[in-house]
Design an enzyme around this catalytic site. Structure first.
Site, PDB file in Angstrom:
ATOM      1  N   GLU A 146      34.370  42.121  23.805  1.00 21.48           N
ATOM      2  CA  GLU A 146      35.084  42.147  25.080  1.00 21.48           C
ATOM      3  C   GLU A 146      34.155  42.345  26.279  1.00 21.48           C
ATOM      4  O   GLU A 146      34.344  41.732  27.333  1.00 21.48           O
ATOM      5  CB  GLU A 146      36.138  43.261  25.050  1.00 21.48           C
ATOM      6  CG  GLU A 146      37.345  42.971  24.175  1.00 21.48           C
ATOM      7  CD  GLU A 146      37.119  43.218  22.699  1.00 21.48           C
ATOM      8  OE1 GLU A 146      38.022  42.918  21.902  1.00 21.48           O
ATOM      9  OE2 GLU A 146      36.025  43.716  22.352  1.00 21.48           O
ATOM     10  N   HIS A 188      47.317  49.420  19.233  1.00 21.26           N
ATOM     11  CA  HIS A 188      47.852  48.128  19.676  1.00 21.26           C
ATOM     12  C   HIS A 188      49.092  48.278  20.551  1.00 21.26           C
ATOM     13  O   HIS A 188      49.806  47.301  20.774  1.00 21.26           O
ATOM     14  CB  HIS A 188      48.218  47.258  18.464  1.00 21.26           C
ATOM     15  CG  HIS A 188      47.068  46.905  17.579  1.00 21.26           C
ATOM     16  ND1 HIS A 188      46.526  47.795  16.683  1.00 21.26           N
ATOM     17  CD2 HIS A 188      46.350  45.760  17.464  1.00 21.26           C
ATOM     18  CE1 HIS A 188      45.530  47.214  16.033  1.00 21.26           C
ATOM     19  NE2 HIS A 188      45.399  45.988  16.495  1.00 21.26           N
TER      20      HIS A 188
END
Length: 668
Positions: A407, A474
């Protein structure tokens, strides 16, 4: 080798076919930054310069790299690369003003040293976190490759910086995508005081190139002709055959990390050894021996450079101190964006939230041919939520790019794309994963316009939220991390119509936008949505219900929890405000409603402390206190990480307690 005091030349220079004029220019290009540094050290002792990071002894690297690149090819230097700036012929008074925090510098006094960039000279300066610089170079190089313009860029770091994860991510991305970048490691012996044997456990950093599947070279960084000749050949080759190259320049830092640090931790014999390899003195002796220079000519050069330094210092010292102006400071956080409304058509179809986002993204790709989508599994697979399904067939793999799992490097690459004229949308597979890219979001995207007037034309899509049993890694709603950071815009739609129009505007906006998409709403919420491209302005809340009993302020899934409560509690007449955009925040809509109803409850999915509700509550207290008939009420999730199993998740979320707290507020 004998000491330099005997005029012995340490290096066996090989000039090959280099012209006399080039040799003289290389010498002058090293001499100027050396003389500037020597002057800065005097000014530092006099208290006229606040700090100095010396590159004495490393000039050959900066001069060699900069000389072989075209002036329109980007260089990303560090704080010891003064010769990059002087070889690019930046007027000295502007550099001196930068170091003095004056207006003629490049950051309006907001940053110091070489923490700046300049599009005028195609130089992109560093941030103190070091590592993201390599990722920014990836993005610049990707833009060059997409244009097929045969351009190369070069980026610098020290051997200490190579220990950072961002460096590894960026090298891997550059290799996978075959990006034309010169990755320049100045191995100068020490990271501040930490020697190389405590930084890495291999003989040469260049050996890592093999692991990345990347060409690499070890170059004597103090031999200007070796640097120049090797780089010239490499750059010519890379323009024909675009690829990354890892370069390890062996050199030494002759002074402290910064002057206050000193060099007591360096053995004297090591300093003496490297003093004999001084790149400027050795090359000067070589040119004298070859009768390309004379003592008189050297003195002429020094006299001219000294006069240039003194003249430009006088300009910088005479310049007025910057006057603090609150309006100017606030206005420079974001690049000015003139919103242009594209009205929605009457042609509509019923879409789920996920379909509206996908259609909006597709239409933006059609509208902006410089828009690139990057993310894990976003190409043929279509993303884990299938939002980009079919995009590769429509736009090709050059514009819809699968990324490695990294990322940080990809956010940094998005910054590089923006610098080089491209828009990008980065998909975080889950909003939680942004923690792995937090540094470039917060320190590059958010601060660049304020620091040196460079926008970050980047949208980061953030699938977020609980209610789907995805557990602690998540399911977070982490918007408050970013609303706290000046320079970022934050959007959080609750409906398909809003998501489509706001996404279009976010992509139009040249500033960085975090675009939150609630996973539990993706396939559960449907709405009639215009089929054509349209925009909705950022910073404008939506008033979904009107009433005089109470104001409900919320966003995301909270909007639907509030609607469900009001549909069941028909006796409650409430103003229901869907914020839609968290930064900028529509405070006017909030205040107007609160002044009418006298009661307000703020509902958020995020845990309570430090969240959006806390700041909205404070704003209401400061601006609407005399209109309140009851205490401000905040409702949020529990102060725990988000659990997995349904019973625990239901208990964690504020949905079930919202009705109870709303009634309690109305009974106050």
């Amino acid at each position: 080798m004998k000491s330099q005091t005997t005029n012995t030349i340490y290096f066996d220079y090989n000039r090959a076919k280099i012209e006399d004029e080039t040799l003289i220019n290389l010498y002058k290009s090293m001499l100027k930054p050396r003389m500037i540094e020597e002057k800065m050290l005097i000014l530092l002792r006099q208290g006229k310069v606040s700090k100095w990071f010396s590159g004495i002894g490393q000039e050959a690297i900066s001069v060699g790299v900069t000389t072989v690149l075209d002036k329109d090819e980007y260089i990303l230097p560090m704080h010891r690369n003064l010769a990059v700036f002087t070889t690019r012929e930046i007027p000295l008074y502007r550099l001196f003003s930068q170091w003095q925090g004056k207006a003629n510098g490049f950051t309006k006094g907001r940053d110091r040293s070489f923490h700046f960039g300049t599009q005028e000279f195609n130089i992109i300066g560093m941030i103190s976190h070091l590592g993201p610089q390599f990722g920014v170079a990836d993005g610049i190089a990707l833009a060059n490759k997409l244009r097929d313009n045969k351009k190369v860029c070069a980026v610098f770091t020290g051997e200490g910086g190579t220990s950072e994860g961002d460096i590894h991510e960026a090298l891997n991305v550059a290799s996978v995508w075959q990006l034309p970048v010169l990755f320049c490691i100045e191995n100068n012996g020490y990271g501040l005081s930490t020697p190389t044997n405590e930084q890495y456990n291999c003989e040469n950093l260049a050996e890592r190139g093999k692991g990345y599947g990347m060409e690499s070279h070890i170059i004597d960084g103090n031999n200007i002709l070796e640097v120049y000749s090797t780089l010239k050949k490499l750059v010519e080759s890379m323009r024909i055959d675009p690829r990354p190259v890892l370069l390890e320049f062996k050199t030494f830092r002759m002074r402290g990390h910064e002057e206050a640090s000193g060099t007591k931790y360096v053995p004297d014999e090591l300093l003496n050894e490297w003093a004999e390899k001084d790149p400027l003195i050795n090359f000067e002796q070589y040119l004298l021996a070859e009768d390309l220079l004379s003592e008189e000519k050297i003195e002429d050069f020094k006299t001219a450079i000294k006069a240039e330094i003194d003249e430009n210092l006088d300009i910088a010292f005479a310049e007025a101190e910057i006057t603090a102006d609150e309006t100017i400071e606030l206005n420079d956080v974001f690049q000015n964006f003139v919103y242009q409304e594209v009205k929605a058509s009457n042609n509509t179809e019923e879409l789920r939230l996920i379909d509206a986002i996908s259609l909006g993204l597709r239409q933006s790709m059609e509208r902006h041919d410089n828009l690139i989508i990057m993310g894990q599994d976003v190409a043929e697979y279509g993303g884990v939520f299938k939002i980009t399904e079919g995009f590769v067939e429509a736009f090709g793999k050059e514009r819809v790019r699968n990324t490695p799992i990294c990322e940080s490097a990809i956010v940094s690459a998005a910054m590089g794309l923006s610098i080089n004229g491209f828009k990008s949308v980065v998909e975080m597979q889950f909003a939680d994963f942004v923690t792995s890219g937090f540094n470039p979001v917060i320190n590059h995207l958010a601060k660049s316009h304020y620091r040196w007037n460079e926008n970050a034309d980047v949208v980061i899509r953030m699938p977020c939220g609980a209610g789907v049993g995805a557990g602690p890694f998540h399911s977070q709603t982490n918007e408050a991390w970013f609303t706290h950071t000046p320079g970022l815009k934050v959007v959080y739609p609750a409906f398909p119509y809003d998501a489509k129009g706001l996404l279009a505007t976010a992509i139009e906006d040249p500033n960085p936008v975090l675009f939150f998409e609630h996973k539990a709403l993706y396939r559960s919420i449907r709405q009639e949505v215009p089929t054509d491209y349209f925009t909705i302005p950022l910073g404008k809340a939506a008033l979904l219900r009107e009433g005089t009993d109470v104001t409900i302020v919320t966003y995301g899934a909270g909007v639907h929890w509030a609607l469900e409560t009001l549909n069941e509690e028909t006796g409650i007449k409430a103003d229901l405000i869907d914020l839609r955009t968290l930064m900028p925040l529509d405070t006017e809509a909030i205040y107007e409603s609160v002044k009418k109803t006298g009661r307000v409850i703020i509902l958020q999915e995020d845990s309570l402390f430090g969240g959006m509700a806390s700041d909205i509550s404070a704003l209401i207290s400061e601006n609407c206190f005399e209109f309140l008939d009851a205490p401000i009420k905040r409702v949020a999730s529990m102060e725990t990480p988000i659990p997995f199993t349904k019973n625990l998740e239901d208990q964690y979320l504020p949905k079930n307690k919202f009705r109870k707290e709303l009634k309690k507020l109305l009974d106050y």
